[in-house]
Design a protein around this motif. Structure first.
Motif, PDB file in Angstrom:
ATOM      1  N   LEU A 104       0.740  -1.236  -0.102  1.00  0.00           N
ATOM      2  CA  LEU A 104      -0.033  -0.082  -0.039  1.00  0.00           C
ATOM      3  C   LEU A 104       0.921   1.355  -0.096  1.00  0.00           C
ATOM      4  O   LEU A 104       0.625   2.432  -0.669  1.00  0.00           O
ATOM      5  N   ALA A 105       1.804   1.204   0.802  1.00  0.00           N
ATOM      6  CA  ALA A 105       2.842   2.577   0.829  1.00  0.00           C
ATOM      7  C   ALA A 105       3.531   2.843  -0.423  1.00  0.00           C
ATOM      8  O   ALA A 105       3.794   3.816  -0.687  1.00  0.00           O
ATOM      9  N   GLU A 106       3.625   1.727  -1.248  1.00  0.00           N
ATOM     10  CA  GLU A 106       4.204   2.170  -2.585  1.00  0.00           C
ATOM     11  C   GLU A 106       3.032   2.590  -3.564  1.00  0.00           C
ATOM     12  O   GLU A 106       3.617   3.271  -4.566  1.00  0.00           O
ATOM     13  N   HIS A 107       2.046   2.670  -3.443  1.00  0.00           N
ATOM     14  CA  HIS A 107       1.087   3.010  -4.193  1.00  0.00           C
ATOM     15  C   HIS A 107       0.040   3.901  -3.657  1.00  0.00           C
ATOM     16  O   HIS A 107      -1.021   4.404  -4.596  1.00  0.00           O
ATOM     17  N   ASN A 108       0.154   4.458  -2.518  1.00  0.00           N
ATOM     18  CA  ASN A 108      -1.089   5.496  -2.181  1.00  0.00           C
ATOM     19  C   ASN A 108      -0.456   6.911  -1.940  1.00  0.00           C
ATOM     20  O   ASN A 108      -0.982   7.523  -1.146  1.00  0.00           O
ATOM     21  N   GLY A 109       0.560   7.140  -2.677  1.00  0.00           N
ATOM     22  CA  GLY A 109       0.811   8.648  -2.575  1.00  0.00           C
ATOM     23  C   GLY A 109       1.159   8.957  -1.117  1.00  0.00           C
ATOM     24  O   GLY A 109       1.894   8.055  -0.675  1.00  0.00           O
ATOM     25  N   GLY A 110       0.844  10.003  -0.778  1.00  0.00           N
ATOM     26  CA  GLY A 110       1.475  10.459   0.655  1.00  0.00           C
ATOM     27  C   GLY A 110       0.290  10.005   1.653  1.00  0.00           C
ATOM     28  O   GLY A 110       0.273  10.825   2.801  1.00  0.00           O
ATOM     29  N   GLU A 111      -0.607   9.265   1.315  1.00  0.00           N
ATOM     30  CA  GLU A 111      -1.597   9.196   2.280  1.00  0.00           C
ATOM     31  C   GLU A 111      -1.520   8.323   3.613  1.00  0.00           C
ATOM     32  O   GLU A 111      -0.238   7.580   3.486  1.00  0.00           O
ATOM     33  N   ALA A 112      -2.090   8.256   4.408  1.00  0.00           N
ATOM     34  CA  ALA A 112      -1.706   7.520   5.662  1.00  0.00           C
ATOM     35  C   ALA A 112      -1.969   5.973   5.491  1.00  0.00           C
ATOM     36  O   ALA A 112      -2.808   5.483   4.569  1.00  0.00           O
ATOM     37  N   ILE A 113      -0.829   5.394   5.713  1.00  0.00           N
ATOM     38  CA  ILE A 113      -0.828   3.820   5.528  1.00  0.00           C
ATOM     39  C   ILE A 113      -1.509   3.057   6.372  1.00  0.00           C
ATOM     40  O   ILE A 113      -0.806   2.559   7.564  1.00  0.00           O
ATOM     41  N   GLU A 114      -2.683   2.631   6.478  1.00  0.00           N
ATOM     42  CA  GLU A 114      -3.509   2.027   7.374  1.00  0.00           C
ATOM     43  C   GLU A 114      -4.360   1.255   6.828  1.00  0.00           C
ATOM     44  O   GLU A 114      -5.025   1.339   5.724  1.00  0.00           O
ATOM     45  N   LEU A 115      -4.638  -0.037   7.548  1.00  0.00           N
ATOM     46  CA  LEU A 115      -5.487  -1.147   7.092  1.00  0.00           C
ATOM     47  C   LEU A 115      -6.323  -1.526   8.260  1.00  0.00           C
ATOM     48  O   LEU A 115      -5.723  -1.937   9.291  1.00  0.00           O
TER      49      LEU A 115
END
Ligand code: GTQ
Length: 348
Positions: free
Chosen positions: A234-245
């Motif tokens: 997710l971190a590689e593809h979600n721009g600068g958004e928070a990485i949360e699942l």
């Protein structure tokens, strides 16, 4: 509008005594205590429990108290806002750290509160939940929902420590907390649903007419290796958004337990995040990485296996160390608040 409300002291003593005798009391001197303006005034005080501080005390419990005399050998995290010995970390969340030594078992029971474990240290332990034997690896999230039988065992050769999260304070408040005991369960001889039926997000087993889905708790174990891999992708593809699942029920997409929510978080190396102020209270457990979190102006420095709390509507700022990402699990009461219809986020 904020008129000054009347106080108890303004009332004649003889009137106050008469009320006490009859078993009533005036609302207005206490009105603002129970209905403060604009936002709740939390009792919970943010605190960090360093694993390095708790671990030796827990290992000593292993020497002082045999598991037979403890049923569950646990030291719980006491909210300093409620004074020493408070059996809760926030308003609704109980957190314990549980020790099981090699060869020990903790007998089966079931109870009205729901629980989940996050494995902190050691390999070889397992929990049996309604006959499913669930292996426990570091970072795994293991559910034992309310009403499900669970016993713990340990086939490894070093102490195992895990974190228990329960909605116990809520059930105590509701006068609804109790347990039923039983002998150890005999596990079914098949891997748990996370290994068989729910290998991959978006794929669910085909249900046959004659075997209807059991949708309440189809998957009891969330292996950490997959969670961390998913966060990194997710971190590689979600721009600068928070990485949360969020940990969800794979059949319904709803929270995996009724009142408690679990959210896996990744902070990129050197990242600073200011989440919105949430009406939910939370407990953060650090799976790996280092960093600091400012909560209502006070800073906690954290490392692997540490645990810290945040009251409702806390102003939070996380910063991870610059050399590597950090992985945390946030335990919160968002699902409860959503069910009650008042969950809220305020942008900062
Ligand atoms: O492992 O079943 O920390 O029943 C508190 C109550 C753990 C457990 C706790 C429990 C358990």
């Amino acid at each position: 509008m904020s008129t000054q409300l009347g106080t108890l002291a303004e009332l004649p003593q003889e009137y106050r005594d008469a009320m006490t005798r009859v078993g009533v009391a005036p609302l207005w001197p206490q009105m603002r205590n129970v209905l403060p303006h604009g936002a709740p005034v939390p009792v919970t005080k943010s605190h960090l429990w360093a694993f390095a501080d708790v671990r030796p005390l827990l290992l000593r419990a292993g020497e002082l108290t045999p598991v037979e005399k403890a049923e569950r050998r646990v030291l719980f995290l006491a909210d300093p806002g409620r004074g020493p010995g408070a059996m809760q970390a926030t308003s609704t969340i109980y957190i314990g750290l549980q020790l099981l030594l090699p060869g020990e078992t903790a007998p089966a029971h079931k109870h009205t509160p729901s629980a989940a474990r996050i494995v902190v240290e050691g390999e070889g332990a397992y929990t049996v939940v309604d006959g499913d034997k669930l292996p426990m690896h570091v970072g795994d999230l293991i559910l034992t929902p309310g009403g499900c039988w669970h016993d713990h065992g340990h086939a490894g050769n070093a102490p195992v420590i895990w974190l228990d999260a329960l909605d116990l304070p809520l059930f105590v408040y509701l006068e609804g907390s109790y347990a039923v005991e039983a002998p150890l369960q005999s596990p079914r001889n098949r891997p748990d649903a996370s290994e068989v039926e729910y290998r991959s997000a978006g794929l669910a087993p085909v249900r046959r007419r004659d075997r209807p889905a059991s949708t309440a708790y189809p998957m009891m174990r969330f292996p950490w290796a997959r969670t961390e891999a998913a966060l990194r992708h997710l971190a590689e593809h979600n721009g600068g958004e928070a990485i949360e699942l969020d940990y969800v029920n794979p059949e319904t997409g709803q929270s995996c337990l009724p009142t408690m929510g679990f959210t896996a978080m990744m902070l990129r190396a050197g990242e600073t995040r200011r989440p919105p102020q949430r009406s939910a209270s939370a407990v953060y457990h650090v799976v790996s990485g280092r960093g600091s979190t400012m909560i209502n102006g006070a800073t906690h420095h954290w490392g692997p296996k540490d645990t810290f709390s945040a009251p409702v509507f806390a102003a939070i700022e996380h910063t991870s160390a610059s050399d590597s990402p950090a992985f945390l699990v946030r335990i919160h009461d968002t699902p409860l608040q959503e069910k009650l219809g008042y969950y809220e986020e305020r942008a900062r």
